[in-house]
Design a protein around this motif. Structure first.
Motif, PDB file in Angstrom:
ATOM      1  N   ASP A 165       0.843  -1.192   0.000  1.00 22.39           N
ATOM      2  CA  ASP A 165       0.000   0.000   0.000  1.00 22.39           C
ATOM      3  C   ASP A 165       0.882   1.247   0.000  1.00 22.39           C
ATOM      4  O   ASP A 165       1.529   1.572   0.999  1.00 22.39           O
ATOM      5  CB  ASP A 165      -0.899  -0.019   1.244  1.00 22.39           C
ATOM      6  N   GLN A 166       0.902   1.972  -1.140  1.00 23.23           N
ATOM      7  CA  GLN A 166       1.763   3.144  -1.255  1.00 23.23           C
ATOM      8  C   GLN A 166       1.356   4.241  -0.279  1.00 23.23           C
ATOM      9  O   GLN A 166       2.214   4.905   0.311  1.00 23.23           O
ATOM     10  CB  GLN A 166       1.717   3.682  -2.695  1.00 23.23           C
ATOM     11  N   GLU A 167       0.056   4.441  -0.101  1.00 23.01           N
ATOM     12  CA  GLU A 167      -0.409   5.458   0.845  1.00 23.01           C
ATOM     13  C   GLU A 167       0.036   5.118   2.258  1.00 23.01           C
ATOM     14  O   GLU A 167       0.457   5.992   3.026  1.00 23.01           O
ATOM     15  CB  GLU A 167      -1.941   5.569   0.781  1.00 23.01           C
ATOM     16  N   GLU A 168      -0.042   3.840   2.599  1.00 27.70           N
ATOM     17  CA  GLU A 168       0.389   3.379   3.918  1.00 27.70           C
ATOM     18  C   GLU A 168       1.878   3.652   4.118  1.00 27.70           C
ATOM     19  O   GLU A 168       2.305   4.117   5.184  1.00 27.70           O
ATOM     20  CB  GLU A 168       0.110   1.876   4.043  1.00 27.70           C
ATOM     21  N   ALA A 169       2.688   3.373   3.109  1.00 23.35           N
ATOM     22  CA  ALA A 169       4.131   3.610   3.208  1.00 23.35           C
ATOM     23  C   ALA A 169       4.428   5.089   3.403  1.00 23.35           C
ATOM     24  O   ALA A 169       5.279   5.466   4.216  1.00 23.35           O
ATOM     25  CB  ALA A 169       4.826   3.086   1.958  1.00 23.35           C
ATOM     26  N   ILE A 170       3.730   5.947   2.656  1.00 27.47           N
ATOM     27  CA  ILE A 170       3.949   7.394   2.774  1.00 27.47           C
ATOM     28  C   ILE A 170       3.545   7.890   4.158  1.00 27.47           C
ATOM     29  O   ILE A 170       4.235   8.716   4.769  1.00 27.47           O
ATOM     30  CB  ILE A 170       3.184   8.135   1.664  1.00 27.47           C
ATOM     31  N   ASN A 171       2.430   7.383   4.680  1.00 29.44           N
ATOM     32  CA  ASN A 171       1.953   7.813   5.997  1.00 29.44           C
ATOM     33  C   ASN A 171       2.838   7.312   7.128  1.00 29.44           C
ATOM     34  O   ASN A 171       3.015   7.987   8.146  1.00 29.44           O
ATOM     35  CB  ASN A 171       0.518   7.322   6.227  1.00 29.44           C
ATOM     36  N   MET A 172       3.406   6.113   6.969  1.00 28.02           N
ATOM     37  CA  MET A 172       4.126   5.466   8.056  1.00 28.02           C
ATOM     38  C   MET A 172       5.613   5.794   8.092  1.00 28.02           C
ATOM     39  O   MET A 172       6.223   5.841   9.158  1.00 28.02           O
ATOM     40  CB  MET A 172       3.975   3.941   7.938  1.00 28.02           C
ATOM     41  N   SER A 173       6.236   5.990   6.954  1.00 32.49           N
ATOM     42  CA  SER A 173       7.691   5.879   6.843  1.00 32.49           C
ATOM     43  C   SER A 173       8.420   7.213   6.942  1.00 32.49           C
ATOM     44  O   SER A 173       7.924   8.252   6.492  1.00 32.49           O
ATOM     45  CB  SER A 173       8.065   5.216   5.513  1.00 32.49           C
ATOM     46  N   ASP A 174       9.628   7.150   7.501  1.00 34.37           N
ATOM     47  CA  ASP A 174      10.560   8.274   7.436  1.00 34.37           C
ATOM     48  C   ASP A 174      11.314   8.256   6.105  1.00 34.37           C
ATOM     49  O   ASP A 174      11.633   9.301   5.557  1.00 34.37           O
ATOM     50  CB  ASP A 174      11.562   8.205   8.596  1.00 34.37           C
ATOM     51  N   ARG A 175      11.617   7.052   5.633  1.00 31.70           N
ATOM     52  CA  ARG A 175      12.248   6.863   4.329  1.00 31.70           C
ATOM     53  C   ARG A 175      11.600   5.662   3.655  1.00 31.70           C
ATOM     54  O   ARG A 175      11.102   4.749   4.338  1.00 31.70           O
ATOM     55  CB  ARG A 175      13.760   6.653   4.452  1.00 31.70           C
ATOM     56  N   ILE A 176      11.621   5.653   2.319  1.00 33.95           N
ATOM     57  CA  ILE A 176      10.976   4.594   1.540  1.00 33.95           C
ATOM     58  C   ILE A 176      11.936   4.110   0.467  1.00 33.95           C
ATOM     59  O   ILE A 176      12.598   4.913  -0.198  1.00 33.95           O
ATOM     60  CB  ILE A 176       9.677   5.105   0.876  1.00 33.95           C
ATOM     61  N   ALA A 177      11.997   2.786   0.303  1.00 30.38           N
ATOM     62  CA  ALA A 177      12.717   2.187  -0.822  1.00 30.38           C
ATOM     63  C   ALA A 177      11.688   1.573  -1.759  1.00 30.38           C
ATOM     64  O   ALA A 177      10.859   0.768  -1.327  1.00 30.38           O
ATOM     65  CB  ALA A 177      13.694   1.119  -0.339  1.00 30.38           C
ATOM     66  N   VAL A 178      11.719   1.966  -3.029  1.00 26.79           N
ATOM     67  CA  VAL A 178      10.811   1.418  -4.036  1.00 26.79           C
ATOM     68  C   VAL A 178      11.566   0.341  -4.812  1.00 26.79           C
ATOM     69  O   VAL A 178      12.601   0.624  -5.419  1.00 26.79           O
ATOM     70  CB  VAL A 178      10.302   2.512  -5.003  1.00 26.79           C
ATOM     71  N   MET A 179      11.042  -0.892  -4.786  1.00 27.39           N
ATOM     72  CA  MET A 179      11.713  -2.014  -5.436  1.00 27.39           C
ATOM     73  C   MET A 179      11.014  -2.422  -6.730  1.00 27.39           C
ATOM     74  O   MET A 179       9.795  -2.278  -6.868  1.00 27.39           O
ATOM     75  CB  MET A 179      11.772  -3.228  -4.501  1.00 27.39           C
ATOM     76  N   ARG A 180      11.822  -2.961  -7.642  1.00 29.65           N
ATOM     77  CA  ARG A 180      11.306  -3.500  -8.902  1.00 29.65           C
ATOM     78  C   ARG A 180      12.291  -4.548  -9.406  1.00 29.65           C
ATOM     79  O   ARG A 180      13.479  -4.260  -9.559  1.00 29.65           O
ATOM     80  CB  ARG A 180      11.152  -2.387  -9.932  1.00 29.65           C
ATOM     81  N   ASP A 181      11.795  -5.766  -9.610  1.00 28.71           N
ATOM     82  CA  ASP A 181      12.616  -6.853 -10.152  1.00 28.71           C
ATOM     83  C   ASP A 181      13.905  -7.052  -9.353  1.00 28.71           C
ATOM     84  O   ASP A 181      14.989  -7.214  -9.913  1.00 28.71           O
ATOM     85  CB  ASP A 181      12.950  -6.598 -11.621  1.00 28.71           C
ATOM     86  N   GLY A 182      13.790  -7.018  -8.027  1.00 28.78           N
ATOM     87  CA  GLY A 182      14.937  -7.285  -7.170  1.00 28.78           C
ATOM     88  C   GLY A 182      15.874  -6.121  -6.971  1.00 28.78           C
ATOM     89  O   GLY A 182      16.873  -6.234  -6.253  1.00 28.78           O
ATOM     90  N   CYS A 183      15.597  -4.977  -7.598  1.00 27.76           N
ATOM     91  CA  CYS A 183      16.470  -3.800  -7.501  1.00 27.76           C
ATOM     92  C   CYS A 183      15.716  -2.651  -6.837  1.00 27.76           C
ATOM     93  O   CYS A 183      14.488  -2.614  -6.827  1.00 27.76           O
ATOM     94  CB  CYS A 183      16.932  -3.347  -8.881  1.00 27.76           C
ATOM     95  N   ILE A 184      16.473  -1.712  -6.316  1.00 25.43           N
ATOM     96  CA  ILE A 184      15.886  -0.482  -5.791  1.00 25.43           C
ATOM     97  C   ILE A 184      15.818   0.547  -6.915  1.00 25.43           C
ATOM     98  O   ILE A 184      16.838   0.902  -7.508  1.00 25.43           O
ATOM     99  CB  ILE A 184      16.703   0.069  -4.610  1.00 25.43           C
TER     100      ILE A 184
END
Length: 372
Positions: A211-230
């Motif tokens: 949940d992207q909204e959940e990550a934005i509300n909860m996190s100080d920093r966020i890592a977005v992953m795709r196919d095993g990479c950041i």
């Protein structure tokens, strides 16, 4: 130094690359979100960090100690707790017994100690039960000590699992989609509870969610992953308002992707041609460590440009007289964008963007318009 530091992790299974060059640093007291689609490698990186899988390459450091190649139970003793994507509670045990399963007494078991409890053994058991009640109290489950988990709701079971993970008194707690199967109202309530819990205990959360909204509300920093990479790592503001790739822009929130060419650079602005239209775009700049104090621009004239425009920043202006219903299907409208794309009608005859209304509907008191 970061409390948890993951450097250049690679992990493959049968030739399939699950994790590629994954690096992350989390400071003490942070909530660090990890988001990405199914199969991005989120749970795999948790398994590597917590010692379930060995890394093919790279290192993991906890509080300055390299834990890359040590056993899982030793990693737990050093201060790492974890919950799992699927709840793992023992149905035959009570809530208290489930939480006590994670208590790690410091003295070794012996045949004699098992038959005749020693004072040290009794003291440790007492300490374990005190910790159990403390953490069940913190997660609001102290009144359910003798209940069995299968008789409790999903949200209650999640709280029990978190209390059990806290029994090792962790410095870092890995949470693998802890709110994944909750309804929207309970999910939002649990988000607040988890943030209060993290602040109260002062420990670092590494938090997986879809949940992207959940990550934005909860996190100080966020890592977005795709196919095993950041794809990108940064603060919620950086991820949402300054995405580095079109994938991040569309995965986190709703963004309209426009492709064009930079025709010219005018100071801090670029004139970008998109189809037959032109817009003025404010450039992002970076300060280089070269002794030259002027800001260096990323973009040059003639380069291809990808613009991400958030739907909430789009303003529509009638380009023709239309009926009193507002924007009708087939009408032409001018598009104005708040923020990075400035006023598109100026003395330099920048034409701006125009679009045709292909669909409209009312939802939740708002007019939603689809443009082409």
């Amino acid at each position: 130094m970061a409390l948890l530091e993951v450097k250049n992790i690679y992990k493959s299974f049968g030739g399939v690359k699950a994790i590629q060059d994954f690096s992350l640093a989390a400071d003490a007291g942070q909530i660090h979100g990890i988001i990405g689609p199914n199969g991005a490698g989120k749970t795999t990186i948790f398994n590597v960090i917590s010692g379930v899988y060995p890394a093919d390459q790279g290192s993991v450091t906890l509080n300055g100690q390299d834990i890359t190649k040590i056993e899982q139970y030793k990693i737990t003793r050093l201060g790492m707790g974890r919950t799992f994507q699927n709840i793992r509670l023992f149905k035959g045990l009570t809530v208290e017994e489930n939480v006590m399963c994670a208590f790690d007494p410091q003295s070794r078991y012996s045949i004699l100690g098992g038959l005749v409890p020693t004072p040290r053994r009794r003291a440790e058991e007492k300490r374990g039960r005190e910790l159990c009640r403390k953490y069940l109290e913190i997660v609001g489950m102290a009144d359910f000590l003798n209940e069995r988990p299968e008789n409790l709701s999903y949200g209650m079971q999640r709280r029990i699992e978190i209390a059990r993970a806290l029994m090792c008194e962790p410095k870092v707690l890995l949470l693998d989609e802890p709110l994944g199967a909750l309804d929207l109202q309970l999910r939002r309530a649990m988000q607040i509870e988890l943030k209060h819990l993290q602040k109260k205990l002062g420990i670092t959360f590494i938090y997986i969610t879809h949940d992207q909204e959940e990550a934005i509300n909860m996190s100080d920093r966020i890592a977005v992953m795709r196919d095993g990479c950041i794809e990108q790592i940064g603060t919620p503001d950086e991820i949402y308002n300054h995405p580095k790739t079109s994938y991040v822009a569309t995965f986190v929130g709703n963004a309209n992707i426009l492709h064009g060419v930079a025709e010219s650079i005018q100071g801090e602005n670029a004139i970008v041609k998109i189809g037959n239209d032109r817009v003025i775009v404010k450039l992002e700049t970076s300060q280089q460590d070269t002794g030259d104090t002027r800001a260096k621009q990323y973009l040059a004239a003639g380069e291809k440009v990808t613009l991400a425009v958030r739907s909430e920043n789009i303003l529509l202006q009638e380009a023709a007289v239309i009926g009193n219903t507002g924007t009708d299907n087939g009408d032409t409208v001018d598009i104005r964008v708040a923020g990075g794309i400035s006023d598109i009608h100026d003395a330099n005859s920048i034409s701006g963007l125009q679009a045709t209304v292909t669909e409209k509907n009312f939802a939740g008191g708002q007019l939603r318009v689809t443009l082409k």
